[in-house]
Design an enzyme around this catalytic site. Structure first.
Site, short mmCIF file in Angstrom:
data_model
loop_
_atom_site.label_atom_id
_atom_site.label_comp_id
_atom_site.label_asym_id
_atom_site.label_seq_id
_atom_site.Cartn_x
_atom_site.Cartn_y
_atom_site.Cartn_z
CB CYS A 1 -1.79 7.31 1.49
SG CYS A 1 -3.10 6.48 2.39
CD GLU B 1 -2.83 -1.32 0.35
OE1 GLU B 1 -3.11 -0.31 -0.33
OE2 GLU B 1 -3.37 -2.41 0.19
P1 NDP Z 1 8.49 4.87 4.25
O1 NDP Z 1 8.44 4.20 2.95
O2 NDP Z 1 9.61 5.80 4.54
O3 NDP Z 1 8.51 3.79 5.45
C1 NDP Z 1 7.48 2.85 5.61
C2 NDP Z 1 7.97 1.76 6.55
O4 NDP Z 1 8.99 1.01 5.92
C3 NDP Z 1 8.58 2.28 7.84
O5 NDP Z 1 8.25 1.44 8.92
C4 NDP Z 1 10.05 2.21 7.53
O6 NDP Z 1 10.85 2.15 8.68
C5 NDP Z 1 10.12 0.92 6.77
N1 NDP Z 1 11.30 0.76 5.93
C6 NDP Z 1 12.15 1.72 5.46
N2 NDP Z 1 13.10 1.15 4.69
C7 NDP Z 1 12.86 -0.18 4.67
C8 NDP Z 1 13.51 -1.29 4.04
N3 NDP Z 1 14.57 -1.13 3.25
N4 NDP Z 1 12.98 -2.52 4.22
C9 NDP Z 1 11.89 -2.70 4.99
N5 NDP Z 1 11.25 -1.68 5.63
C10 NDP Z 1 11.73 -0.44 5.46
O7 NDP Z 1 7.07 5.57 4.41
P2 NDP Z 1 6.62 6.61 5.50
O8 NDP Z 1 6.71 5.98 6.85
O9 NDP Z 1 7.36 7.89 5.26
O10 NDP Z 1 5.07 6.79 5.17
C11 NDP Z 1 4.59 7.70 4.24
C12 NDP Z 1 4.21 7.01 2.95
O11 NDP Z 1 3.24 6.00 3.22
C13 NDP Z 1 3.56 7.94 1.95
O12 NDP Z 1 4.07 7.70 0.67
C14 NDP Z 1 2.08 7.55 2.02
O13 NDP Z 1 1.38 7.88 0.85
C15 NDP Z 1 2.18 6.09 2.28
N6 NDP Z 1 0.93 5.59 2.84
C16 NDP Z 1 0.11 4.78 2.08
C17 NDP Z 1 -1.11 4.33 2.56
C18 NDP Z 1 -2.00 3.43 1.76
O14 NDP Z 1 -2.92 2.82 2.34
N7 NDP Z 1 -1.81 3.27 0.47
C19 NDP Z 1 -1.56 4.72 3.91
C20 NDP Z 1 -0.63 5.55 4.62
C21 NDP Z 1 0.57 5.95 4.09
P3 NDP Z 1 11.49 3.52 9.27
O15 NDP Z 1 10.36 4.48 9.46
O16 NDP Z 1 12.07 3.06 10.54
O17 NDP Z 1 12.47 4.00 8.23
#
Ligand code: NDP
Length: 508
Positions: free
Chosen positions: A285, A251
């Site tokens: 999002c 997502e």
């Molecule tokens: P990120 O992509 O930065 O991070 C998402 C999660 O992935 C975090 O827990 C992060 O950890 C983790 N992560 C980062 N790098 C890795 C890796 N290499 N391998 C595995 N996990 C990893 O997203 P954000 O947290 O900044 O969230 C915002 C984004 O989420 C926006 O693009 C938004 O549109 C989307 N979103 C989509 C939704 C939907 O339903 N489609 C709903 C809500 C948000 P850490 O934070 O510790 O780096």
């Protein structure tokens, strides 16, 4: 315009050293340290997944009714203490208390639905076995994978991951949840509520840390990963999952458009536009990032939106319209998009580069932004909105669809048949007519995107099936009059089979 948060961080708090192997969660309004959490590496993650696997057997054996009882008890415990959970959400994201409470409410509604409907959606069902296999009874049921790893974002740190956690648990899986490094407290809070109910069965556990912890979870042998976050990270997660052929539901982000037709209720549309674009500081999002308005009502609509937006008060207090940028560096993305749009001839009818006063960004409305510039194609995730013109609804749909994302969208018109028809032409997983974001609150609707917005679905019956695999079983009820499943087939049976083939299918 910016409100001050009540509690100021003391310098000592803000700069306090963090213990080795730990990281700090901070209040984005003050940078004050809220708590410290372990940075879990592969050994810790593997141990947690091992424990989850044992718990998954107990959980799976409980069946739908047993699981429903536990899940509804957990729901009750969360709802009874909703204000405390909302306070953790507010502290870690900076969003106003009311927004945080609504987030709890939405998450609880989904948990309730998933718990109650899982048996009906996933339980064993007979399906027709067809003429040729009439002697067989055919059934299908949906079985849990085992252990599901959930990786969540920070913008709705409860609602969003719970869209995976609730449905995965209701389907019979144990869950290991890796929250965003910005919001570990919310994750730990819900896991503690679970553990207080069922202390000896770690059906829901949390691992904390940065991206590497998420990578470790992908490599830990979990049976599926549910990822919510940015498109860029989803690609990395998918590459890691590919190493072990671990299935993934992704997502990701969006660039949702709202289309306002000439016959729309402009005041209602303007209200929804302000809510969809600036609520949660635009960090949604499925928020409204672009608005396309019919030429003949363009000026009127822009005036109404601008008027309502002027009344917004970003800040850290309980009465603020929205809070800070939770992820500080996102302000740079917002700055870059505004600067680029202005350089290319857009008009800032409200705010501009001066609106960025970190950690807050006051609302920015840009009009006549050239299509194809980053402000119209890339996710902004901040309190800015682009309002451009559309010649007619077809033009609006074409512009809405001209991006790589495909998450949501909305249409405003008094002709609801036309509105629904246009909503179906949007290249998106969800859409709404004469409202925005409505689908997010309907637990029976699947949520997810296409293209750069990801694949797979959470919520609804599809969301339950996403966390299970279909198990098809045939049972022979009586010997087939025409036995084709033998190497000693009779010539008579083959003759009948050939006749059936021609009669049933060979006539065009
Ligand atoms: P990120 O992509 O930065 O991070 C998402 C999660 O992935 C975090 O827990 C992060 O950890 C983790 N992560 C980062 N790098 C890795 C890796 N290499 N391998 C595995 N996990 C990893 O997203 P954000 O947290 O900044 O969230 C915002 C984004 O989420 C926006 O693009 C938004 O549109 C989307 N979103 C989509 C939704 C939907 O339903 N489609 C709903 C809500 C948000 P850490 O934070 O510790 O780096």
């Amino acid at each position: 315009m910016t409100q001050e948060v009540d509690q100021e961080a003391s310098g000592a708090e803000a700069t306090a050293a963090v213990a080795p192997g730990m990281f700090a969660s901070r209040d984005p309004r003050t940078n004050a340290v809220l708590a410290e959490y372990p940075i879990d590496g592969p050994p810790e993650v593997d141990r947690v997944v091992d424990r989850a696997r044992a718990a998954a057997r107990w959980w799976g054996d409980l069946g739908f009714d047993g699981r429903r009882r536990w899940l509804l008890s957990w729901k009750g415990a969360i709802a009874a203490d909703a204000k405390a959970l909302a306070a953790v959400i507010t502290a870690e994201t900076g969003k106003p208390a009311d927004d945080a409470l609504l987030e709890v409410m939405l998450a609880v509604e989904h948990l309730d639905w998933a718990a109650r409907k899982a048996g009906k959606v996933l339980g064993r069902k007979k399906v027709s076995s067809g003429l040729v296999s009439a002697n067989l009874e055919a059934t299908v049921r949906y079985q849990p994978f085992g252990v599901v790893g959930v990786i969540g974002p920070w913008n709705y740190p409860l609602y969003t991951p719970m869209g995976s956690i609730s449905y995965a648990l209701a389907a019979g899986n144990a869950v290991v949840f890796k929250p965003s490094e910005l919001t570990p407290g919310v994750a730990v809070w819900i896991a503690e509520k679970w553990n207080a109910l069922v202390p000896n069965q770690p059906v829901l556990q949390v691992v904390t840390g940065f991206g590497d912890t998420g990578t470790a979870l992908c490599r830990s042998g979990v049976d599926k990963i549910a990822f919510t976050g940015s498109t860029a990270t989803a690609k990395k997660v998918m590459a890691t999952c590919a190493e072990t052929l671990t299935p993934l539901v992704a997502e990701c982000g969006g660039k949702d458009a709202m289309l306002v037709c000439h016959d729309a209720d402009l005041d209602a549309a303007a209200d929804f536009a302000v809510f969809g674009a600036f609520g949660n500081a635009g960090q949604t999002c499925v928020g409204v990032e672009r608005i396309y308005v019919a030429d003949e009502v363009f000026d009127d609509f822009v005036a109404r939106v601008t008027d309502k937006t002027r009344r917004l008060r970003p800040g850290g207090g309980p009465d603020a319209s929205y809070g800070p940028m939770t992820l500080g560096r996102q302000s740079e993305v917002v700055r870059g998009q505004i600067a680029d749009a202005l350089d290319r001839g857009a008009t800032a009818v409200l705010g501009g580069l001066g609106s960025i006063r970190e950690p807050y960004i006051e609302p920015v409305i840009l009009t006549d932004v050239p299509e194809g510039t980053v402000a119209t194609t890339e996710e902004t995730f901040g309190p800015t909105v682009v309002i451009n013109r559309m010649a007619d609804l077809d033009d609006g749909v074409a512009k809405a669809n001209a991006v790589s994302y495909g998450l949501g969208g909305s249409i405003f018109t008094r002709d609801s048949r036309r509105g629904v028809e246009a909503a179906e032409r949007l290249r998106s997983g969800v859409a709404s007519v004469n409202s925005v974001l409505g689908f997010a609150a309907v637990p029976s609707l699947p949520l997810g995107g296409v293209g750069d917005s990801g694949f797979g679905r959470i919520h609804g019956a599809d969301g339950l099936r996403e966390f299970s695999y279909p198990k098809a079983v045939t049972r022979q009820r009586y010997r087939a009059p025409m036995n084709l499943l033998t190497l000693e087939r009779k010539a008579r049976d083959m003759k009948i089979a050939a006749w059936l083939l021609k009669t049933r299918h060979g006539r065009g």
